[in-house]
Scaffold this motif. Sequence first.
Motif, PDB file in Angstrom:
ATOM      1  N   ILE A   1       0.837  -1.211   0.000  1.00 19.69           N
ATOM      2  CA  ILE A   1       0.000   0.000   0.000  1.00 19.69           C
ATOM      3  C   ILE A   1       0.865   1.251   0.000  1.00 19.69           C
ATOM      4  N   LEU A   2       1.900   1.269   0.843  1.00 18.39           N
ATOM      5  CA  LEU A   2       2.754   2.453   0.942  1.00 18.39           C
ATOM      6  C   LEU A   2       3.633   2.627  -0.295  1.00 18.39           C
TER       7      LEU A   2
ATOM      8  N   ALA B   1       1.563   4.242  -2.863  1.00 12.34           N
ATOM      9  CA  ALA B   1       1.393   5.661  -2.548  1.00 12.34           C
ATOM     10  C   ALA B   1       2.636   6.455  -2.934  1.00 12.34           C
TER      11      ALA B   1
ATOM     12  N   VAL C   1      -2.226  11.977  -0.236  1.00  8.83           N
ATOM     13  CA  VAL C   1      -1.866  10.607  -0.601  1.00  8.83           C
ATOM     14  C   VAL C   1      -1.335   9.832   0.601  1.00  8.83           C
TER      15      VAL C   1
ATOM     16  N   ALA D   1      -2.975   6.722   2.693  1.00 10.84           N
ATOM     17  CA  ALA D   1      -2.271   5.436   2.709  1.00 10.84           C
ATOM     18  C   ALA D   1      -1.996   4.986   4.143  1.00 10.84           C
TER      19      ALA D   1
END
Length: 609
Positions: A198-199, A202, A590, A594
């Motif tokens: 996920i990061l 981002a 963002v 995240a």
Amino acid sequence: MSSENKLVSLTKYIMTLPPTRISLFSMVFLSFIIGCIAFLLAPSANDSILYSIVYGGSTGFLIFGLMSIMGGGLTQPMVNSFKGRHMKMKQSMFLALASMMIVGVIYLIGSVVSVFTVNNYVLNALIFGCVIAFAFRTLVIWGTSNISLLKSVVISVVQPALILSMLVVISFLTSVTTNMGDFSIIAIVVKIVIASVILVIAIYSFVTVIESPMRKNLGVGGLELLSLALAHITEGSPAMETLFEDIGEPIDTLTGILSFKGKNGIKSIFLSPCVHPGPLGNIGGGNMPTILSSKFDTFTMVSHGPSTHDFNPVASKEINKIEKVVKEALEDMDYSESASKFFRVENEGAVIGAQYFDKGLLMLATFAPDGFDDIDFGVGLALMNLAKASCDAQNVVLVDCHNSFKGEGGRVLPGNKEVFELMGAVEKLKSPEQENGIKVGCSSDPLDNISKEDGVGQSGVKVMVIEVGSQKTAYILLDANNMVIGFRGVILEKVKSLGLDHAEVMTTDTHFVNTMSGGHNPLGTKMQDEIINGILKCTKEALNDLEDVSVGCKVANIKDIKTFGPLNATELVTTISSIVAVSRIFAPLVFLLALLFVFIWIFYGTFSI
């Protein structure tokens, strides 16, 4: 605030990193403290305070300190093996320290929360901290090392992986409690992998959005520009010039040349190239005044001709083109022994000091004591042509004295009222009677006791005294980027006590001194007395060095010198400024989104621990 000044102000966020030993000591000490605090917050029934301090501190050092030191030791060779921007060990260790503190602080927060709640959040907090540290390391390494995202991810995983691995080893192979309860390795791995993905998404989205304008407008990558800029600031690397060469464009410009010939050949050269000594440090023409003057075997003063950052050379090798033009002009120079006395004219805020040398005219333009900055080449060319038409001069050498720093603005551009003030001053110039007999004396001092941090470049101070008849005039040139308002007046007052009739103080506008925080570094903010003492010493030596000379004056064309160009310079500054503006909105959106998803997944995910 102008776009360029906004860009320059960003350099204040660049910090000087501590030595490696400081980062190492900090990791050892802080990791021990983190372990002590965590164990003291939730001791078991049989644990004494001494036990919590000794075993808690030791556990904290093993998990956080030792693993972070190992991670820092591995990061530097890994980055360098991928042929990115060279990373120093102190940079790697400081990154490891910062990453350790991210993990440690979040771990302690989880420990504190767990004391006041029925749930144990310590392990989830540690996982969350490791994932955040991984994202932080990825962003830093990818953004500064000029390597791919995938390689950055591989390197960034090392330190968090070592921390979690040591946790597993301690938990399964010793009886030392970690205050985290029972846990499943599979659940930990699943949570970490999904949170990390996920990061990374981002980070990739953020960098892609902010980098696309740079690639579209200038054809270069924003991360590449950032890494090369950091390489120059931290290591003095000139690699950024290769990037500037790709976006630069050739221009034609001018250089004014005054040559004074004594009985033993050329005694001194005074140059005023219409090429800007920027952008910064040793990049491009940043140190042009020193580099150019060193190419001549005699005393050479390189003053600041009318030019702005549009005329920054893209590489230091472009300075060779100025050298070639000057040397060719010196071979074909006509000399005379006639000159006028120095005089000044004023028109509103504009002041021009002038001196004729046969059919040549030297003009020194300033707005002091009012502040101003670069005079645009187009403005300078108009003033030179006006002087040729109205002052009966064949060659006009114009110098932007650059001696009264205004601050956030001050450039003299077409259409500004200062242009018409300068034109009015030029129209007041008359052609005074010239006398036969010129004497010149020279002296220089590198001012080695004053650093570039104090505003003085490598050429220090140079003084040339010209005597015509009974009049003595000192031309004082300081290798600096402008000077604080009022300092010029103080200098002039001091040197006139030496028996001079006139004097003018100029700066080269060197950007060699502009690698410091904030970009601007005008002379006179520090060590005024030492600077004045150096000027007085050189002026006395120049007065004692006076000898008869003849003088030649010429304005020569410089063809196809590659500079930023008016379009690219503006495009670069505007693009970076727009990226900064967009980042202020896009980055929080963002990354906060995240982090929210990652937080929910780790603390409330379906994989229970």
